[in-house]
Motif scaffolding. Structure first.
Motif, PDB file in Angstrom:
ATOM      1  N   HIS A 317       0.848  -1.189   0.000  1.00 54.46           N
ATOM      2  CA  HIS A 317       0.000   0.000   0.000  1.00 54.46           C
ATOM      3  C   HIS A 317       0.882   1.237   0.000  1.00 54.46           C
ATOM      4  CE1 HIS A 317       0.947  -0.926   4.214  1.00 54.46           C
ATOM      5  NE2 HIS A 317       0.844   0.372   4.438  1.00 54.46           N
ATOM      6  N   ASP A 319       1.085   5.772   0.777  1.00 57.55           N
ATOM      7  CA  ASP A 319       0.640   6.818   1.698  1.00 57.55           C
ATOM      8  C   ASP A 319      -0.644   7.491   1.235  1.00 57.55           C
ATOM      9  OD1 ASP A 319       2.793   6.301   3.275  1.00 57.55           O
ATOM     10  OD2 ASP A 319       4.027   7.943   2.525  1.00 57.55           O
ATOM     11  N   ASP A 321      -3.268   5.589   0.148  1.00 58.45           N
ATOM     12  CA  ASP A 321      -4.352   4.625   0.343  1.00 58.45           C
ATOM     13  C   ASP A 321      -5.102   4.916   1.640  1.00 58.45           C
ATOM     14  OD1 ASP A 321      -3.815   3.168  -1.972  1.00 58.45           O
ATOM     15  OD2 ASP A 321      -2.311   1.934  -0.960  1.00 58.45           O
ATOM     16  N   GLN A 323      -7.122   2.530   3.016  1.00 61.28           N
ATOM     17  CA  GLN A 323      -7.246   1.271   3.741  1.00 61.28           C
ATOM     18  C   GLN A 323      -6.053   0.365   3.473  1.00 61.28           C
ATOM     19  OE1 GLN A 323     -11.203   0.213   2.143  1.00 61.28           O
ATOM     20  NE2 GLN A 323     -11.976   0.387   4.231  1.00 61.28           N
ATOM     21  N   VAL A 324      -5.876  -0.579   4.382  1.00 59.60           N
ATOM     22  CA  VAL A 324      -4.783  -1.547   4.284  1.00 59.60           C
ATOM     23  C   VAL A 324      -5.376  -2.946   4.411  1.00 59.60           C
ATOM     24  CG1 VAL A 324      -2.634  -2.375   5.316  1.00 59.60           C
ATOM     25  CG2 VAL A 324      -3.153   0.084   5.300  1.00 59.60           C
ATOM     26  N   ARG A 342      -9.558  -5.813   6.475  1.00 59.90           N
ATOM     27  CA  ARG A 342      -9.346  -4.522   5.810  1.00 59.90           C
ATOM     28  C   ARG A 342      -9.620  -3.433   6.825  1.00 59.90           C
ATOM     29  NH1 ARG A 342     -12.233  -4.535   0.449  1.00 59.90           N
ATOM     30  NH2 ARG A 342     -10.313  -5.600  -0.154  1.00 59.90           N
ATOM     31  N   THR A 344      -8.523   0.803   8.240  1.00 61.89           N
ATOM     32  CA  THR A 344      -8.029   2.086   7.760  1.00 61.89           C
ATOM     33  C   THR A 344      -6.514   2.167   7.959  1.00 61.89           C
ATOM     34  OG1 THR A 344      -8.311   3.219   9.876  1.00 61.89           O
ATOM     35  CG2 THR A 344     -10.220   3.189   8.370  1.00 61.89           C
ATOM     36  N   ARG A 345      -5.883   2.945   7.107  1.00 58.56           N
ATOM     37  CA  ARG A 345      -4.432   3.095   7.233  1.00 58.56           C
ATOM     38  C   ARG A 345      -4.076   3.767   8.555  1.00 58.56           C
ATOM     39  NH1 ARG A 345      -1.037   7.024   5.237  1.00 58.56           N
ATOM     40  NH2 ARG A 345      -2.730   7.914   4.003  1.00 58.56           N
ATOM     41  N   LYS A 346      -4.976   4.659   9.042  1.00 60.24           N
ATOM     42  CA  LYS A 346      -4.719   5.309  10.329  1.00 60.24           C
ATOM     43  C   LYS A 346      -4.703   4.277  11.458  1.00 60.24           C
ATOM     44  CE  LYS A 346      -6.206   9.077  13.336  1.00 60.24           C
ATOM     45  NZ  LYS A 346      -7.131  10.222  13.514  1.00 60.24           N
ATOM     46  N   TYR A 348      -4.055   1.149  11.149  1.00 55.03           N
ATOM     47  CA  TYR A 348      -2.868   0.328  10.922  1.00 55.03           C
ATOM     48  C   TYR A 348      -1.631   0.995  11.532  1.00 55.03           C
ATOM     49  CZ  TYR A 348       0.970  -1.780   8.249  1.00 55.03           C
ATOM     50  OH  TYR A 348       2.135  -2.384   7.871  1.00 55.03           O
ATOM     51  N   ASP A 349      -1.501   2.318  11.316  1.00 59.00           N
ATOM     52  CA  ASP A 349      -0.337   3.025  11.853  1.00 59.00           C
ATOM     53  C   ASP A 349      -0.403   3.137  13.376  1.00 59.00           C
ATOM     54  OD1 ASP A 349       0.772   3.354   9.374  1.00 59.00           O
ATOM     55  OD2 ASP A 349      -0.005   5.387   9.068  1.00 59.00           O
TER      56      ASP A 349
END
Length: 372
Positions: A317, A319, A321, A323-324, A342, A344-346, A348-349
């Motif tokens: 993925h 920056d 995206d 979703q991850v 699946r 959110t990227r937030k 995930y971080d």
């Protein structure tokens, strides 16, 4: 018997058909249902026609130890010598014959010989629910009924291999839902291997054991359905309808709360309602959008279908995206079935997830696809 010792279908075809280049090479078990899956125009039907001997491209075909085609030795069995049953998108029944006579035509094509795994006429009729249709003309049948008769006719030809070319594509959604249970029953009761062409992932998830993923005339990869669904390198995981299919068995039925527990490798999943009996096998579907990941479970509110998992891999993925996609294995040691999630990227971080991380997967919904 090891995987290497089990009967296989090995196909290799290359050439050009009507200006379309095809170059495919795959191996699949000579049992169960193998789905050729991919977008329209990727060559699925052409592969099926090659297997049937109708598009004689150069190559090699071995079906359960029998060589049907081999350019190096000059072997090429003609279509009528291959003993395949072929079911097309359109039923193509003989309009001047009753359903019974259409079915008997298939039996006549089988000729003499030993067919230890073949279904009898009565078994075929019962399996496909054709009893009340036998004296009808094809014009008096619905689309789903015509397709069941076409399938019965193919089965009664006693094929070594059954080929199905998008048999539900011409049917509306309600009719598809009507005929899918018959195909599932056929899967459970038929020893003959089936190669099933489709561009509908829902059909593949309900029916297939093995997946051959095609793109632009080539085989991208082939293998067990559940393995390919959880491969972050493949487009299946990035699709909006990304999911995994798990094989399970009923482990417990809670009569008080009307809940059924299904045992899978690495844990158990609970589904509302009473389904089957203890020990009965079922196929389950878990959508990636129905899986959330948390570091800790709330102590005050016990949650159903909250299972320990270990992150196995993270799909590529960027920056930009939102979703991850992640693949996780059930169980504290990560040795169980794989599911996909699946988030959110937030999230995930913030959770600092990476391969090897142990977390909890909360599964919001489990779909029952079929009793196995």
């Amino acid at each position: 018997m090891t995987m290497a010792e089990r009967p296989q279908i090995a196909a290799r075809f290359a050439g050009t058909v009507g200006g379309f280049p095809l170059d495919v090479d795959f191996t699949a078990p000579a049992q169960g249902i193998t789905a050729l899956f991919g977008p329209s125009g990727c060559g699925k039907t052409t592969v099926l026609r090659c297997i049937a001997g109708l598009s004689p491209l150069r190559g090699r075909l071995n079906v359960a130890g029998e060589v049907w085609q081999d350019d190096t030795t000059g072997t090429f069995r003609k279509p009528h010598e291959r003993h395949v049953g072929y079911v097309f998108q359109e039923a193509s029944l003989f309009a001047h014959m009753t359903v019974r006579r259409n079915l008997l035509y298939g039996a006549q094509r089988a000729g003499d010989g030993e067919y230890p795994h073949a279904l009898s006429f009565d078994d075929t009729v019962n399996l496909l629910g054709l009893e009340r249709l036998l004296e009808r003309a094809p014009a008096a049948l619905s689309g789903g009924e015509r397709q069941r008769v076409a399938l019965g006719r193919a089965l009664l030809s006693r094929p070594r291999l059954l080929l199905m070319d998008e048999p539900l594509a011409a049917l509306d959604r309600m009719t598809k839902e009507e005929i899918l249970p018959y195909l599932e029953t056929l899967h459970h009761n038929l020893a003959t291997p089936i190669i099933y062409v489709s561009h509908d992932i829902g059909e593949v998830e309900r029916l297939a054991d093995t997946l051959v993923l095609m793109d632009q005339g080539r085989v991208r990869t082939a293998g067990p359905l559940a393995v390919l669904q959880a491969d972050p390198a493949l487009p299946l995981l990035r699709a909006p309808e990304a999911a995994v299919v798990l094989e399970s068995r009923v482990s417990e039925i809670d009569a008080k709360y009307q809940l059924t527990s299904f045992a899978v490798a690495g844990g158990a999943l609970i589904v509302p309602g009473r389904h089957g009996s203890v020990g009965s096998p079922w196929r389950l579907r878990i959508s990636a959008t129905d899986v959330s990941l948390v570091r800790m479970l709330p102590q005050q509110t016990p949650a159903l279908n909250a299972l320990p998992v270990r992150i196995i891999s993270v799909a590529p993925h960027s920056d930009t995206d939102a979703q991850v996609n992640l693949v996780a294995a059930l169980g504290e040691e990560g040795s169980g079935d794989r599911i996909v999630g699946r988030i959110t990227r937030k999230s995930y971080d913030l959770m600092q997830l990476e391969p090897g991380t142990s977390v909890y997967a909360r599964v919001r919904s489990v779909a029952l696809l079929a009793s196995r």
